[in-house]
Design an enzyme around this catalytic site. Structure first.
Site, PDB file in Angstrom:
ATOM      1  N   ARG A 240      23.018  56.852  39.460  1.00  0.00           N
ATOM      2  CA  ARG A 240      22.217  57.794  40.245  1.00  0.00           C
ATOM      3  C   ARG A 240      20.972  58.271  39.527  1.00  0.00           C
ATOM      4  O   ARG A 240      19.938  58.499  40.155  1.00  0.00           O
ATOM      5  CB  ARG A 240      23.098  58.983  40.653  1.00  0.00           C
ATOM      6  CG  ARG A 240      24.133  58.597  41.690  1.00  0.00           C
ATOM      7  CD  ARG A 240      25.074  59.734  41.990  1.00  0.00           C
ATOM      8  NE  ARG A 240      26.035  59.335  43.016  1.00  0.00           N
ATOM      9  CZ  ARG A 240      27.044  60.096  43.415  1.00  0.00           C
ATOM     10  NH1 ARG A 240      27.229  61.292  42.877  1.00  0.00           N
ATOM     11  NH2 ARG A 240      27.881  59.671  44.345  1.00  0.00           N
TER      12      ARG A 240
ATOM     13  N   HIS B 114      21.172  63.604  43.404  1.00  0.00           N
ATOM     14  CA  HIS B 114      21.674  62.497  44.212  1.00  0.00           C
ATOM     15  C   HIS B 114      20.477  61.823  44.857  1.00  0.00           C
ATOM     16  O   HIS B 114      19.618  62.496  45.433  1.00  0.00           O
ATOM     17  CB  HIS B 114      22.649  62.993  45.282  1.00  0.00           C
ATOM     18  CG  HIS B 114      23.473  61.902  45.883  1.00  0.00           C
ATOM     19  ND1 HIS B 114      22.942  60.933  46.711  1.00  0.00           N
ATOM     20  CD2 HIS B 114      24.793  61.614  45.772  1.00  0.00           C
ATOM     21  CE1 HIS B 114      23.901  60.100  47.073  1.00  0.00           C
ATOM     22  NE2 HIS B 114      25.034  60.486  46.523  1.00  0.00           N
TER      23      HIS B 114
ATOM     24  N   THR C 293      25.961  59.711  51.657  1.00  0.00           N
ATOM     25  CA  THR C 293      26.796  59.145  50.600  1.00  0.00           C
ATOM     26  C   THR C 293      26.242  57.840  50.020  1.00  0.00           C
ATOM     27  O   THR C 293      25.638  57.028  50.725  1.00  0.00           O
ATOM     28  CB  THR C 293      28.222  58.877  51.114  1.00  0.00           C
ATOM     29  OG1 THR C 293      28.974  58.204  50.085  1.00  0.00           O
ATOM     30  CG2 THR C 293      28.228  57.995  52.351  1.00  0.00           C
ATOM     31  N   GLU C 294      26.509  57.661  48.743  1.00  0.00           N
ATOM     32  CA  GLU C 294      26.214  56.406  48.066  1.00  0.00           C
ATOM     33  C   GLU C 294      27.000  55.252  48.687  1.00  0.00           C
ATOM     34  O   GLU C 294      26.653  54.086  48.525  1.00  0.00           O
ATOM     35  CB  GLU C 294      26.580  56.556  46.586  1.00  0.00           C
ATOM     36  CG  GLU C 294      26.012  55.535  45.657  1.00  0.00           C
ATOM     37  CD  GLU C 294      26.221  55.960  44.212  1.00  0.00           C
ATOM     38  OE1 GLU C 294      26.939  55.239  43.501  1.00  0.00           O
ATOM     39  OE2 GLU C 294      25.672  56.997  43.804  1.00  0.00           O
TER      40      GLU C 294
ATOM     41  N   HIS D  28      22.725  67.684  43.210  1.00  0.00           N
ATOM     42  CA  HIS D  28      24.029  67.354  43.760  1.00  0.00           C
ATOM     43  C   HIS D  28      25.198  67.799  42.887  1.00  0.00           C
ATOM     44  O   HIS D  28      26.217  68.257  43.399  1.00  0.00           O
ATOM     45  CB  HIS D  28      24.095  65.842  43.969  1.00  0.00           C
ATOM     46  CG  HIS D  28      25.372  65.329  44.546  1.00  0.00           C
ATOM     47  ND1 HIS D  28      25.840  65.731  45.776  1.00  0.00           N
ATOM     48  CD2 HIS D  28      26.278  64.431  44.072  1.00  0.00           C
ATOM     49  CE1 HIS D  28      26.979  65.108  46.040  1.00  0.00           C
ATOM     50  NE2 HIS D  28      27.268  64.331  45.013  1.00  0.00           N
TER      51      HIS D  28
ATOM     52  N   SER E 279      33.825  61.903  40.472  1.00  0.00           N
ATOM     53  CA  SER E 279      34.024  63.347  40.635  1.00  0.00           C
ATOM     54  C   SER E 279      35.379  63.650  41.267  1.00  0.00           C
ATOM     55  O   SER E 279      36.127  64.506  40.775  1.00  0.00           O
ATOM     56  CB  SER E 279      32.902  63.963  41.480  1.00  0.00           C
ATOM     57  OG  SER E 279      32.824  63.332  42.740  1.00  0.00           O
ATOM     58  N   LEU E 280      35.721  62.965  42.366  1.00  0.00           N
ATOM     59  CA  LEU E 280      37.036  63.194  42.968  1.00  0.00           C
ATOM     60  C   LEU E 280      38.149  62.795  42.003  1.00  0.00           C
ATOM     61  O   LEU E 280      39.204  63.436  41.948  1.00  0.00           O
ATOM     62  CB  LEU E 280      37.164  62.408  44.276  1.00  0.00           C
ATOM     63  CG  LEU E 280      36.339  62.902  45.467  1.00  0.00           C
ATOM     64  CD1 LEU E 280      36.650  62.075  46.716  1.00  0.00           C
ATOM     65  CD2 LEU E 280      36.588  64.379  45.759  1.00  0.00           C
TER      66      LEU E 280
ATOM     67  N   GLY F 106      39.594  74.155  45.689  1.00  0.00           N
ATOM     68  CA  GLY F 106      39.117  72.810  45.953  1.00  0.00           C
ATOM     69  C   GLY F 106      40.125  71.784  45.467  1.00  0.00           C
ATOM     70  O   GLY F 106      41.295  72.099  45.215  1.00  0.00           O
TER      71      GLY F 106
ATOM     72  N   GLN G 103      22.679  66.374  38.059  1.00  0.00           N
ATOM     73  CA  GLN G 103      22.449  65.114  38.767  1.00  0.00           C
ATOM     74  C   GLN G 103      21.709  65.334  40.083  1.00  0.00           C
ATOM     75  O   GLN G 103      22.125  66.151  40.907  1.00  0.00           O
ATOM     76  CB  GLN G 103      23.778  64.426  39.066  1.00  0.00           C
ATOM     77  CG  GLN G 103      23.622  63.076  39.741  1.00  0.00           C
ATOM     78  CD  GLN G 103      24.928  62.313  39.752  1.00  0.00           C
ATOM     79  OE1 GLN G 103      25.735  62.483  40.646  1.00  0.00           O
ATOM     80  NE2 GLN G 103      25.137  61.477  38.743  1.00  0.00           N
TER      81      GLN G 103
ATOM     82  N   ARG H  90      26.845  61.382  35.825  1.00  0.00           N
ATOM     83  CA  ARG H  90      28.140  61.004  36.410  1.00  0.00           C
ATOM     84  C   ARG H  90      28.001  59.791  37.319  1.00  0.00           C
ATOM     85  O   ARG H  90      27.051  59.699  38.095  1.00  0.00           O
ATOM     86  CB  ARG H  90      28.726  62.175  37.219  1.00  0.00           C
ATOM     87  CG  ARG H  90      29.995  61.800  37.970  1.00  0.00           C
ATOM     88  CD  ARG H  90      30.578  62.979  38.706  1.00  0.00           C
ATOM     89  NE  ARG H  90      29.780  63.449  39.826  1.00  0.00           N
ATOM     90  CZ  ARG H  90      29.722  62.863  41.025  1.00  0.00           C
ATOM     91  NH1 ARG H  90      30.368  61.728  41.245  1.00  0.00           N
ATOM     92  NH2 ARG H  90      28.994  63.395  41.996  1.00  0.00           N
TER      93      ARG H  90
ATOM     94  N   SER I  98      40.581  70.178  42.580  1.00  0.00           N
ATOM     95  CA  SER I  98      41.214  70.374  41.275  1.00  0.00           C
ATOM     96  C   SER I  98      42.172  71.552  41.307  1.00  0.00           C
ATOM     97  O   SER I  98      43.293  71.471  40.797  1.00  0.00           O
ATOM     98  CB  SER I  98      40.152  70.570  40.184  1.00  0.00           C
ATOM     99  OG  SER I  98      39.387  71.734  40.412  1.00  0.00           O
ATOM    100  N   GLY I  99      41.743  72.668  41.912  1.00  0.00           N
ATOM    101  CA  GLY I  99      42.602  73.848  41.974  1.00  0.00           C
ATOM    102  C   GLY I  99      43.888  73.577  42.729  1.00  0.00           C
ATOM    103  O   GLY I  99      44.988  73.984  42.311  1.00  0.00           O
TER     104      GLY I  99
ATOM    105  N   PHE J  53      30.234  50.785  44.332  1.00  0.00           N
ATOM    106  CA  PHE J  53      29.509  52.037  44.145  1.00  0.00           C
ATOM    107  C   PHE J  53      28.591  51.897  42.941  1.00  0.00           C
ATOM    108  O   PHE J  53      28.801  51.049  42.068  1.00  0.00           O
ATOM    109  CB  PHE J  53      30.498  53.202  43.938  1.00  0.00           C
ATOM    110  CG  PHE J  53      30.370  54.295  44.958  1.00  0.00           C
ATOM    111  CD1 PHE J  53      30.807  54.111  46.258  1.00  0.00           C
ATOM    112  CD2 PHE J  53      29.806  55.510  44.627  1.00  0.00           C
ATOM    113  CE1 PHE J  53      30.703  55.109  47.214  1.00  0.00           C
ATOM    114  CE2 PHE J  53      29.694  56.530  45.567  1.00  0.00           C
ATOM    115  CZ  PHE J  53      30.138  56.328  46.868  1.00  0.00           C
TER     116      PHE J  53
ATOM    117  N   LEU K 285      23.747  65.639  52.238  1.00  0.00           N
ATOM    118  CA  LEU K 285      24.102  64.429  51.508  1.00  0.00           C
ATOM    119  C   LEU K 285      24.281  63.219  52.417  1.00  0.00           C
ATOM    120  O   LEU K 285      24.935  63.288  53.455  1.00  0.00           O
ATOM    121  CB  LEU K 285      25.411  64.671  50.737  1.00  0.00           C
ATOM    122  CG  LEU K 285      25.989  63.481  49.975  1.00  0.00           C
ATOM    123  CD1 LEU K 285      25.058  63.069  48.848  1.00  0.00           C
ATOM    124  CD2 LEU K 285      27.369  63.835  49.423  1.00  0.00           C
TER     125      LEU K 285
ATOM    126  N   ASP L 239      30.447  80.804  40.011  1.00  0.00           N
ATOM    127  CA  ASP L 239      31.241  82.000  39.704  1.00  0.00           C
ATOM    128  C   ASP L 239      32.062  81.839  38.424  1.00  0.00           C
ATOM    129  O   ASP L 239      32.132  82.758  37.602  1.00  0.00           O
ATOM    130  CB  ASP L 239      32.165  82.334  40.885  1.00  0.00           C
ATOM    131  CG  ASP L 239      31.392  82.619  42.161  1.00  0.00           C
ATOM    132  OD1 ASP L 239      30.159  82.796  42.089  1.00  0.00           O
ATOM    133  OD2 ASP L 239      32.018  82.669  43.232  1.00  0.00           O
TER     134      ASP L 239
END
Length: 587
Positions: free
Chosen positions: A286, A242, A254-255, A353, A403-404, A16, A240, A398, A18-19, A119, A252, A221
């Site tokens: 949220r 959402h 989105t906010e 979420h 998050s992103l 994803g 959380q 959060r 971060s990886g 946001f 979802l 995992d």
């Protein structure tokens, strides 16, 4: 079973945001990097993030990293570590500009700068008014980010192991992590992937709940691997909800819809958030909005024949704005709610979420455990980033778009820390003789089963139990019953029957292995939640309705062995500025 063996400088589990940000940093520094993923990288769950990535660029309104930090600390209900939060908010602008220079297709203002929308919980001047901080690529920001990072990794010649599942960590007698045991899903073959540094970037575990915005691959995992290796999981009681999942589907919304001006209505046509959060209204954090929605429904002001949802109205924005700024939402509303959102509102309900808790880590993303002296101890050779980690920048709740930001800031931080540790000059540590034994024993038990529990029956029991006993509002009675129910399901997990013993792309075997990760995550969540006798952020406890900073301003640590709980202090001292003192959250 024959076990293959391969060596790399670094193994990253998860492809994803971060990886892949971590992999890119390492590949560009000349390290030999392997990235494992259960799905093709651009199918990772980051692709589902919609609304934006936060950074105090100040393109649309006055802003600063200090205000961003204040909002994040306040949003976390003061459970976030303030040194980590300062680090993230300071790094945010450079992380976003870096993505822009990689070619990420952000929406633009007329002057060519990155478009930013408001946001929930993001304010200017320490809470005085909403601020436009979410850097957006329409309502497909995660999609744009993931594809950008994948293309950059291809150019950097990162090794991708697509449709591979990591099974367990390899630890030596000193407690250092030396790699992972993994299974190639196509063939069923097991391989030891040795590494001088191992990075867990496996995402969240929202599939422990029945109603979730999470992809089916989000089965915890990394959390399961860490727990089985004796590493604690931190703050797992905080999940959380959402506010806006499509009613009946959980998909979802989105906010960013509310950031663009969408509003929530009850059955009376009332904009009810004005009563709960008179300043920020629909753009409150949220946890606030979810509880407010749940309250409206419980008090009989829900919509529809069963009065079980509220309405998200955006037709007043105009079809042109909706199709320009929220094209995916228009499509989702049509497909999953049979609604033309340019003409009628979308039925929405709070839906699981995001997990705020995870594998404890410091600002370099090094995994932490409890040392002999009771203090933090770094687990040698192991890093955790993204949603599976707990740095903790999100605390008890959060803020949207953080998050992103978390993904790219700490993905990059992990890559930098690993690259600075002179891996190329170091050799691999010797593997213990039993390196693959735990993973092989798990596989052997499944292959030897002749009767027992259905995989899906057990998985559904986990989800139903968690949904019933650990929802938006919790009570001591519900949580205690949930602890007992999950303990019974844990016994059922040990007796799962794998009917199909074939090796080639056996999805039933993969799902059985995922259930073992789901149960570890569910145990951590329900036991940590039952113990926390206060309400804080996403943990709303009806028997203990107030936040208790005297007794509970601390992180929980759950150990799989004996369901043991420990606690560690919240880091209240930032890196360079004054501490934000806990106070009542009002919006």
């Amino acid at each position: 079973m024959q076990v293959n063996q391969r060596k790399f400088d670094v193994v990253i589990v998860g492809a994803g945001g971060s990886g892949m940000r971590c992999a890119l940093q390492l590949a560009r520094d000349g390290l030999d990097v392997a990235v494992l993923s259960k799905v093709f990288p651009t199918r990772s769950h980051t692709v589902a993030a919609q609304g934006g990535i936060s950074a105090s660029l100040g393109n649309m309104s006055e802003d600063s990293w200090y205000w961003h930090m204040f909002d994040t600390v306040k949003g976390s209900d003061y459970l976030g570590d303030q040194d980590a939060i300062e680090f993230m908010c300071r790094e945010a602008p450079s992380a976003v500009y870096e993505l822009e220079h990689m070619g990420m297709p952000f929406d633009r203002n007329p002057d060519g700068t990155i478009y930013q929308r408001p946001f929930g919980g993001h304010t200017a001047n320490l809470g005085e008014k909403p601020v436009q901080r979410a850097c957006a690529a329409a309502d497909r920001t995660g999609h744009a980010l993931l594809h950008t990072l994948y293309q950059q990794n291809v150019a950097a010649r990162t090794h991708f192991f697509v449709e591979w599942m990591a099974l367990d960590l390899i630890r030596d007698a000193e407690g250092d992590v030396l790699g992972v045991v993994a299974m190639e899903m196509e063939t069923g073959e097991v391989t030891i992937l040795e590494a001088k540094a191992t990075v867990l970037a496996t995402g969240g575990a929202g599939r422990i709940f029945a109603a979730s915005t999470n992809a089916y691959i989000n089965t915890g995992d990394g959390l399961g691997m860490a727990a089985r290796a004796g590493i604690p999981l931190q703050d797992m009681e905080f999940w959380q909800f959402h506010p806006t999942g499509v009613a009946g589907a959980g998909v979802l919304i989105t906010e960013g819809v509310r950031g663009e001006g969408g509003i929530l209505l009850n059955a009376n046509g009332e904009r009810f958030m004005e009563r709960y959060a008179p300043t920020l209204k629909d753009l409150a954090p949220r946890d606030f909005v979810s509880r407010s929605m749940d309250q409206e429904i419980k008090e009989g002001r829900g919509c529809g024949p069963h009065k079980d949802h509220v309405l998200l109205k955006l037709d007043h924005l105009g079809a042109e704005t909706i199709h320009k700024r929220l094209p995916s939402i228009a499509e989702i509303a049509q497909k999953f709610a049979n609604v033309d959102c340019t003409k009628e509102p979308i039925p929405v309900v709070p839906t699981i979420h995001y997990q705020m808790g995870g594998i404890p880590a410091n600002i370099h993303s090094q995994v932490l455990t409890v040392g002999a002296d009771g203090g933090d101890q770094v687990v040698g050779g192991l890093y955790a980033i993204g949603e599976c980690s707990c740095v903790s920048v999100h605390g008890a709740n959060r803020l949207g778009t953080n998050s992103l930001l978390d993904l790219v800031v700490f993905g990059r931080a992990a890559g930098r820390h690993i690259a600075s540790s002179d891996l190329l000059k170091r050799s691999h540590k010797p593997l213990p003789a039993d390196a693959a034994d735990l993973a092989l024993a798990r596989l052997a038990r499944l292959d030897a089963s002749k009767s027992g529990e259905s995989i899906q029956d057990v998985a559904n029991a986990i989800r139903t139990t968690m949904q019933t006993h650990c929802g938006v509002f919790r009570t001591s009675e519900l949580l205690r019953a949930g602890v007992d129910a999950i303990a019974q399901i844990e016994q059922r997990v040990q007796h799962i029957h794998l009917k199909d013993k074939s090796t080639v792309f056996n999805t039933a075997r993969v799902e059985a292995l995922e259930v073992e990760n789901l149960i570890e995550t569910a145990r951590a969540t329900i036991i940590s939640a039952e113990a926390r006798q206060e309400s804080r952020g996403a943990h709303s406890h009806r028997d203990h309705p107030d936040r208790d900073d005297v007794n509970w301003l601390k992180h929980s640590l759950w150990f799989s062995e004996d369901n043991r709980l420990a606690y560690r202090p919240v880091q209240m001292k930032p890196l360079s500025v004054d501490t934000f003192k806990p106070k009542a959250r009002t919006f």
